[in-house]
Write a protein that holds these residues in place. Structure first.
Motif, mmCIF file in Angstrom:
data_model
loop_
_atom_site.group_PDB
_atom_site.id
_atom_site.type_symbol
_atom_site.label_atom_id
_atom_site.label_comp_id
_atom_site.label_asym_id
_atom_site.label_seq_id
_atom_site.Cartn_x
_atom_site.Cartn_y
_atom_site.Cartn_z
ATOM 1 N N LEU A 213 44.636 31.597 40.046
ATOM 2 C CA LEU A 213 43.492 30.968 40.671
ATOM 3 C C LEU A 213 43.298 31.482 42.083
ATOM 4 C CD1 LEU A 213 44.175 27.282 39.645
ATOM 5 C CD2 LEU A 213 42.671 28.929 38.531
ATOM 6 N N GLY A 214 42.045 31.502 42.480
ATOM 7 C CA GLY A 214 41.757 31.915 43.839
ATOM 8 C C GLY A 214 40.302 32.295 43.966
ATOM 9 N N THR A 215 39.999 32.849 45.125
ATOM 10 C CA THR A 215 38.633 33.222 45.424
ATOM 11 C C THR A 215 38.397 34.669 45.034
ATOM 12 O OG1 THR A 215 38.593 31.704 47.276
ATOM 13 C CG2 THR A 215 36.970 33.481 47.306
ATOM 14 N N GLU A 216 37.224 34.935 44.514
ATOM 15 C CA GLU A 216 36.910 36.306 44.130
ATOM 16 C C GLU A 216 36.771 37.189 45.365
ATOM 17 O OE1 GLU A 216 33.705 38.376 41.186
ATOM 18 O OE2 GLU A 216 34.590 36.432 40.666
ATOM 19 N N PHE A 217 37.342 38.367 45.282
ATOM 20 C CA PHE A 217 37.293 39.317 46.397
ATOM 21 C C PHE A 217 35.870 39.847 46.535
ATOM 22 C CE2 PHE A 217 38.404 43.733 48.005
ATOM 23 C CZ PHE A 217 38.809 43.303 49.261
ATOM 24 N N PRO A 218 35.297 39.750 47.727
ATOM 25 C CA PRO A 218 33.867 40.089 47.838
ATOM 26 C C PRO A 218 33.542 41.578 47.709
ATOM 27 C CG PRO A 218 34.742 39.359 49.965
ATOM 28 C CD PRO A 218 35.827 39.164 48.958
ATOM 29 N N PHE A 219 34.535 42.439 47.816
ATOM 30 C CA PHE A 219 34.200 43.869 47.848
ATOM 31 C C PHE A 219 34.577 44.634 46.582
ATOM 32 C CE2 PHE A 219 35.242 42.538 52.254
ATOM 33 C CZ PHE A 219 33.944 42.538 52.725
ATOM 34 N N GLU A 220 35.072 43.915 45.588
ATOM 35 C CA GLU A 220 35.518 44.616 44.385
ATOM 36 C C GLU A 220 35.465 43.590 43.262
ATOM 37 O OE1 GLU A 220 36.538 48.388 43.578
ATOM 38 O OE2 GLU A 220 37.573 47.850 45.434
ATOM 39 N N GLU A 221 34.879 43.957 42.169
ATOM 40 C CA GLU A 221 34.753 42.988 41.087
ATOM 41 C C GLU A 221 36.062 42.775 40.344
ATOM 42 O OE1 GLU A 221 31.575 43.468 38.338
ATOM 43 O OE2 GLU A 221 30.071 43.465 39.943
ATOM 44 N N ASN A 222 36.225 41.574 39.804
ATOM 45 C CA ASN A 222 37.381 41.227 38.978
ATOM 46 C C ASN A 222 38.714 41.217 39.714
ATOM 47 O OD1 ASN A 222 35.803 40.906 36.679
ATOM 48 N ND2 ASN A 222 35.795 43.138 36.364
ATOM 49 N N TRP A 223 38.646 41.100 41.007
ATOM 50 C CA TRP A 223 39.885 40.965 41.763
ATOM 51 C C TRP A 223 39.876 39.604 42.449
ATOM 52 C CZ3 TRP A 223 43.953 44.530 42.347
ATOM 53 C CH2 TRP A 223 43.733 45.779 41.739
ATOM 54 N N ILE A 224 41.057 38.976 42.434
ATOM 55 C CA ILE A 224 41.175 37.645 43.027
ATOM 56 C C ILE A 224 42.017 37.760 44.297
ATOM 57 C CG2 ILE A 224 42.088 35.320 42.658
ATOM 58 C CD1 ILE A 224 39.802 35.931 40.822
#
Length: 968
Positions: free
Chosen positions: A510-521
């Motif tokens: 769980l966590g926040t989605e990384f704003p600069f790369e898709e599918n990374w938390i």
RNA sequence: GCGGGGGUACCCGAGCGGUCAAAGGGGCAGGACUUAGGAUCCUGUGGUCAGUCCUUCGAGGGUUCAAAUCCCUUCCCCCGCACCA
């Protein structure tokens, strides 16, 4: 006497506090503020009595500051990010036995249990448990209006904003990395809680150096080692004749490794192509060129070579590797057989000369491997355990104290520990070596597939190595209030040591989605650094005034950084007003005064907490303090672990001991920076401590006597002295000493007052009321209950503890004099065989007081002086009229003062300078002494006329030190 | 290795240049109160001894009028080291 029954009044006061909203934080411009948090707990299941320790400290500090008239913000939240919640849900989902037992043991209802296979339910249920069953029951003064979790939409918007800031400040970098990977399930976590793996939760990723040996055809034979410096001493190679080696193509190179290694490499390298396999036996007897030295060496058979470890290609350094030494000896013994089997010239084997590379202080000869094999009694290469031990020892010794010798070319003369990394980098740079990663132990996925290490081509990091940021943060940390001081001293080193940290990952957590790369938390440490700021807007989100959708980057820029202007956003006047209010709130409360957390946070959370603040916020918003607490352990110092059943569930403990007893236990049993053992008996001891205090106060409530007494003044002064200390300790966050003062020292003072015949109920009730105030931070329930019973107004928790009142030092010195005297008499009586029939006391003669005062005044005039002019003092007094009878005693007495003169402290000087009539004071305490000593007491002045003095004791009388004669 | 911490009386631990034979707890011993006490209270707990003395704070040196506390040497112990909270 009213019975002490905490369970009855604890919930009563908790309800009253809640009804009165007593601990809501108020935005109060003009008033001093105090903002404290404890590191929010991860949602990992039920908490144990150890967690409550740190939480309690935070509450004590919050309560103290509130009672000092400050507006206090003490919020709390839940760290739901990362693995713990998911991990628990997964274990419930697969009905893991230990987990189920543990949940049931902690009283998890069956209907809840049925739902906990779902992560959301886990978070929902346990955050409720933390608040209702732990925090509220412990009487914490948390402002729940601001509660939040790290996976709420608002928080996620906040984290995304934070990462935009890091990006803007050039603190996000990406580079290749390696990570655990299941070929079947994808990216997984290798951690001790074994969320994803069934084996090897404690494995670490080791970084080997693969040295590129080459054959005549240009094929590469990578020998992976942790000791690249030993390449200078390679005498031969080992391959396992029973293994089929695999030829692979990596880029434009051809490698020969064990099949297992080929498999591993296929994940760690791009474009790995499998070629043919070659039986080991076919390779034995060939020659390879050693990288760096360019020497040619023979390939010999080694049965001990494990194809599953590293590359299955092993270089031999017999002087420094016991395995190699033993194997070489074996090979030389059977050189003839090697000829028949592999066609190797026996002479070539026998003539292999060993090369020494490293010298240490312990080196006895030029072959340390041989030395240690002899010492341990290694017979052959099959003595695996002994060889393992020998390897460990040699490695340790040579790494720590070894120096490379002339055989090591340009590295000669350097220490192994210093040159190792450089040497490795040089080799890699020159293309003669390359990194090779391997787990320290086997790791198996839950799906039963062995886990591998996979190259991540583009891993993002937060650049904590940034020099400017590190420097800035260190500089700031120096001005912070960090306790314990050991950690304050350690902090700069931690900040220096802290390097780039991978901040995102793939896979299930769980966590926040990384704003600069898709599918990374975003990884959970990285999403919990700047979070105290979020407690400001969270209140508005919780109240429904603020919607996550409007919390965009410009919003956070405005409230946290003061950038931009909401009036230009076209959001309407109401919103502008709201944003301004939130911003004002933030400016009022920030910076954070104390971030409190357990010792596990010392090298992870606290440094990144500081660095992110320093990276993103302006200097006036950087944190002011850190408080670190150590753990509660099981008896014997063992860590409390769920796998071992944990400690008592908190609700049961609360019922058994009472909350205040537990709080007092945490605060007093040991300093905060020390592990403490959870022991029932001790906790019960604190409960009875509270009961004693309870009884003492009730005594006064039931007593109507109202006799004034000299000792009343002493009580007031003594109490004020105590209170000054309590406040000082609390302001320094020395909770333990504060507790000691309140629950032990003050108690003793009141006991003494009683003993001395103090019976002034009016004074006593007043002083008790003051005492109760000092109890309120640590044991608030008992304090409220006593406060009410003694007739205090309102809630004691919201009353101010006054700064200390006046202290009459003379009164304190006088009474201290009686305390010492009683001690001395007892001391003498203890030495007597018979029961004493009478004690005769002789107080100091006046002339000694005069002499002493003279000497003290010399000291006062020149506090630095170590000596005084004895002759002058003696002369002066010898000449004084009326001193004739003491002519013989004066020089002697003056002599005894020299030592005192040299060593007296300013405090002592002040005390000794206080004048009072000793005779009068003891005379007034005569009855008390007789009662205590259980025998008659007579008091005389040593220089009185016609005093009875059968043993000539009166001559020994000194100022503040009466002579004592005990008769039997 | 790197970084940090520590060795104090029977035990846990405070103290970090003088008020230190060393806080506070626990344990142990004696006494009081008691039907009893694992409850509570008091006293004692390095040695010597009618008190101001002597010897102690891992070991050995040193600085100082003065050291458990500062400096040096030495022995031993514990903790953290990353994508895991």
């Amino acid at each position: 006497m009213t019975e002490f029954n905490p369970i009855e009044f604890e919930s009563k006061w908790q309800a009253k506090w809640s009804d009165a909203n007593a601990f809501h934080s108020d935005y109060a411009p003009g008033q001093e503020k105090f903002f404290i948090i404890f590191a929010y707990p991860g949602i990992s299941g039920y908490l144990h009595v150890g967690h409550m320790r740190g939480f309690t400290y935070a509450d004590v500090l919050a309560r103290y500051h509130r009672m000092q008239g400050r507006s206090v913000l003490f919020p709390a939240g839940f760290h739901a990010s990362g693995l713990p919640a998911t991990s628990l849900a997964k274990r419930v989902a697969r009905q893991d036995e230990k987990t189920m037992t543990y949940l049931r043991k902690n009283g998890c209802p069956e209907d809840v249990l049925a739902k906990l296979g779902d992560t959301d339910q886990v978070i929902k249920y346990f955050s409720g448990v933390y608040v209702e069953d732990y925090w509220k029951k412990f009487g914490f003064t948390i402002d729940y209006q601001r509660a939040m979790t790290t996976i709420s939409p608002g928080y996620q918007k906040f984290i995304q904003w934070q990462f935009h800031k890091l990006e803007e400040r050039n603190l996000l970098v990406h580079k290749p990395h390696v990570a655990p990977f299941c070929p079947n399930c994808g990216p997984i976590a290798v951690d001790a809680s074994m969320t994803d793996v069934s084996k090897g939760g404690n494995a670490q990723i080791l970084e080997f150096t693969a040295l590129k040996f080459k054959d005549d055809e240009g094929n590469i034979w990578p020998a992976a080692t942790l000791r690249p410096e030993t390449v200078f001493g390679v005498t031969n190679m080992w391959l396992n004749p029973n293994v089929k080696y695999q030829k692979i193509k990596i880029g434009d190179e051809t490698w020969i490794v064990s099949p297992e290694a080929a498999q591993k490499l296929s994940f760690q390298r791009d474009n790995v192509e499998m070629l043919e396999q070659i039986q080991g036996t076919d390779l034995i007897g060939g020659e390879l060129t050693v990288p760096v030295t360019e020497k040619k060496v023979l390939i010999l058979p080694g049965d001990f070579v494990d194809p599953a470890v590293a590359t299955g290609v092993v270089m031999s350094v017999p002087t420094h590797a016991p395995f190699d030494w033993a194997a070489l000896l074996d090979a030389q013994k059977v050189a003839e057989d090697l000829q028949s089997q592999y066609g190797i010239d026996p002479e070539a084997v026998r003539s292999i000369e060993v090369i020494t590379l490293i010298h240490t202080s312990k080196s006895k000869s030029d072959n340390p491997a041989r030395d240690i094999c002899d010492r341990l009694g290694v017979k052959s290469q099959t003595d695996h355990d002994l060889l393992e031990q020998a390897t460990q020892e040699i490695y340790k010794d040579e790494f720590h104290s070894g120096v490379l010798n002339d055989a090591c070319g340009e590295y000669a003369g350097t220490r192994v520990s210093q040159v190792k990394d450089t040497l490795r980098e040089d080799f890699i740079y020159k293309g003669v070596a390359t990194p090779f990663h391997e787990f320290s132990e086997q790791v198996v996925c839950r799906c039963d597939t062995p886990v591998v290490i996979k190259k991540v081509p583009k891993q993002w990091f937060i650049k904590y190595s940034d020099e400017d940021l590190t420097w800035k943060t260190k500089d700031h940390a120096e001005m912070m209030n960090i306790v314990p001081k050991e950690y304050y001293n350690e902090m700069p080193n931690v900040l220096d040591w802290f390097s780039d940290r991978a901040c995102i990952r793939q896979g299930s957590w769980l966590g926040t989605e990384f704003p600069f790369e898709e599918n990374w938390i975003i990884e959970p440490i990285s999403d919990s650094t700047l979070y105290p700021t979020y407690y400001i807007p969270s209140k508005y989100v919780n109240k429904g005034k603020l919607d996550p959708s409007e919390m965009d980057n410009r919003f956070f820029d405005y409230i946290f950084l003061g950038m931009g202007n909401p009036t230009e956003w076209g959001v309407g006047d109401d919103k502008v007003e709201l944003y301004n209010q939130i911003k004002a709130d933030f400016d009022y409360w920030y910076p954070l005064d104390i971030n409190l957390g357990g010792k596990e946070h010392k090298t992870v959370h606290f440094p990144v907490f500081l660095m992110n603040h320093c990276a993103i916020l302006p200097g006036n918003k950087w944190p002011r303090g850190i408080f670190v607490n150590w753990w509660v352990t099981m008896t014997g110092g063992e860590k409390i672990a769920k796998s071992k059943g944990g400690a008592e569930p908190i609700p049961e403990a609360i019922e058994k001991y009472g909350v205040d007893a537990m709080r007092l236990y945490y605060c007093h049993v040991g300093s905060a920076h020390l592990d403490i053992e959870w022991e029932q008996k001790i906790v019960l001891h604190y409960r009875s401590r509270l009961r004693k205090i309870w009884d003492m106060v009730h005594d006064a409530l039931e007593n109507e006597a109202d006799v004034e007494n000299e000792i009343d003044q002493w009580l007031i002064s003594k109490f004020n002295e105590h209170r000054t200390k309590v406040l000082k300790f609390l302001s320094e966050m020395d909770i333990r000493n504060a507790a000691n003062e309140v629950y032990f020292n003050i108690y003793h003072t009141f006991s003494w007052y009683n003993k001395r015949g103090g019976q002034n109920t009016k004074i006593l009730k007043k002083m008790y009321a003051e005492w109760i105030k000092t109890m309120a931070p640590i044991t608030p329930h008992v304090a409220e209950e006593l406060w009410e019973r003694i007739g205090g107004e309102g809630l004691v928790s919201t009353t101010e503890i006054p700064a200390a009142g006046e202290v009459d030092k003379k009164v304190l010195v006088q009474e201290g004099y009686v305390v010492d005297l009683l001690d001395d008499i007892r001391n003498i009586m203890g030495l007597l065989k018979d029961k004493p029939s009478k004690a005769i006391l002789y107080t100091t003669p006046q002339w000694k007081v005069d002499v002493l005062n003279e000497v003290l005044s010399i000291k006062r005039d020149d506090p630095e002086a170590k000596k005084f002019d004895m002759g002058a003092v003696i002369k002066k007094f010898m000449g004084t009229p009326g001193m004739e009878p003491y002519r013989e005693d004066i020089p002697k007495f003056v002599g005894t003062l020299t030592k005192m003169f040299a060593s007296i402290t300013p405090v002592e000087l002040e005390q000794k300078s206080i004048q009072f009539d000793e005779f009068d004071y003891i005379a007034s305490a005569k009855e008390f002494l007789e009662k205590e000593l259980e025998c008659p007491v007579e008091v005389y002045r040593a220089d009185g006329e016609d005093i009875p003095d059968p043993q000539g004791k009166s001559k020994q009388a000194q100022p503040l030190r009466p002579a004592i004669l005990v008769q039997t």
